[in-house]
Design an enzyme around this catalytic site. Structure first.
Site: not given
Ligand code: FMN
Length: 334
Positions: A112, A116, A181, A183-184, A219, A247-248
């Protein structure tokens, strides 16, 4: 094969990931949906008190799944122990141009570059105030993930995060400062020691002046150099943070991994996120907690993350691939 993997998932996967997500959240806003989905299921129970908060189990929803705090009650009905809402920014913002979410079923992954999109701290505070007036979310802590608005220059980041915290502080049980994140633009620069100290001191000073001081966590990105972690953890101790969420998503790619721009999550992240647990746990103070997230796709991943020292575990991508019964499957509860 269950009903989700045989029927609902193939239908949802015919839609674009964002449309599928929107449809899912919209249906979960109707209380009946999650009640029907949890019919005949027992709430997974593994009660624990962490950060002075009662959790009924240790599995939660990761940030990003419910950016605008639309369905906190549904996450509770679906068996989870807590939810981290957001990322919320001070200013409402639309996020990056679409398409910005990509699915890779064979790799059990997502990429993704949402950036935000959210309604902003004020609108979401109003929503959470209504929720708090109507429901006592006993043993279901609500975390709020805070990020920087895109329009705010990086030098003014502390004041931007602070603006959100001022609006939301009474409404969350704990707060997660998101500097990870991808993407910012520039956000990950906030992990540099001087910037991080300025950010954490601004937020913690205000938090401590509130009638009830709330736990703050940080985070972090899986792309940090291991050598940077001791100083980063030292900053979390200096400002008495309650813990770290690791992690993110990652911007790194192995040879055969999907190559769209953005943050990669799901199965390809499992090993990387897990390896950070092993580094972080011994660095953290005994009273600080570690929230393990990244590529937890089944019960075995959950157990492994717990064994590596995660006090709490979160999922996002696992929810997309496992569906509404994810909490029961991962926690092995009938
Ligand atoms: C579509 C999408 C949107 C996300 N948006 C955020 C976000 O707004 N803030 C954030 O801290 N992490 C965001 N994440 C990261 C998730 O919280 C998580 O840290 C990351 O995806 C790893 O976990 P997973 O493998 O279970 O998805 C996003 C992840 C995905 C896939």
């Amino acid at each position: 094969m269950n009903l989700y993997s045989s029927l609902a998932r193939p239908l949802l996967f015919r839609l674009s990931p964002e449309v599928a997500h929107h449809l899912t959240i919209t249906s979960l806003r109707v209380p009946l949906t999650s009640r029907l989905l949890s019919l005949g299921k027992k709430t997974p129970s593994d009660p624990i008190t962490l950060m002075n908060l009662p959790f009924r189990n240790r599995l939660g929803i990761a940030a990003g799944l419910d950016k605008n705090a639309e369905a906190p009650l549904a996450w509770r009905s679906l068996g989870f122990g807590f939810a981290e809402l957001g990322t919320i920014t001070l200013h409402p913002q639309p996020g990056n141009p679409k398409p910005r979410v990509f699915r890779y079923p064979q790799q059990q992954a997502l990429i993704n570059r949402l950036g935000f999109p959210n309604l902003g701290a004020e609108a979401i505070a109003t929503r959470l105030r209504h929720l708090r007036e109507r429901h006592t979310l006993h043993d279901f802590p609500i975390g709020i993930n805070l990020g920087k608005s895109k329009v705010t220059p990086l030098e003014q980041a502390p004041l931007d995060y602070l603006g959100s915290l001022k609006l939301l502080q009474p409404l969350g049980d704990f707060f997660v400062v998101n500097i990870s994140s991808p993407n910012t633009p520039g956000l990950r620069d906030l992990a540099k020691p001087d910037d991080l100290r300025r950010l954490l001191s601004t937020l913690q000073d205000f938090n401590r002046s509130c009638p009830k001081t709330k736990p703050l966590l940080l985070k972090i990105s899986p792309d940090l150099a291991i050598s940077d972690l001791p100083e980063l953890v030292a900053a979390t101790k200096e400002f008495e943070l309650a813990g770290i969420v690791a992690t993110n998503t990652t911007i790194q790619r192995e040879a055969k991994e999907p190559n769209e721009t953005g943050g990669l999550s799901g199965r390809p992240l499992t090993a990387r996120a897990l390896s950070l647990m092993h580094v972080l746990r011994p660095l953290l103070a005994k009273e600080q907690i570690l929230v393990g997230v990244g590529g937890v796709m089944n019960s075995n991943d959950y157990q492994t993350r717990r064994a590596a020292g995660a006090d709490l575990v979160q999922i996002y991508t696992g929810m997309v691939y496992l569906g509404p019964h994810a909490a029961w499957e991962i926690l092995k509860t009938p």
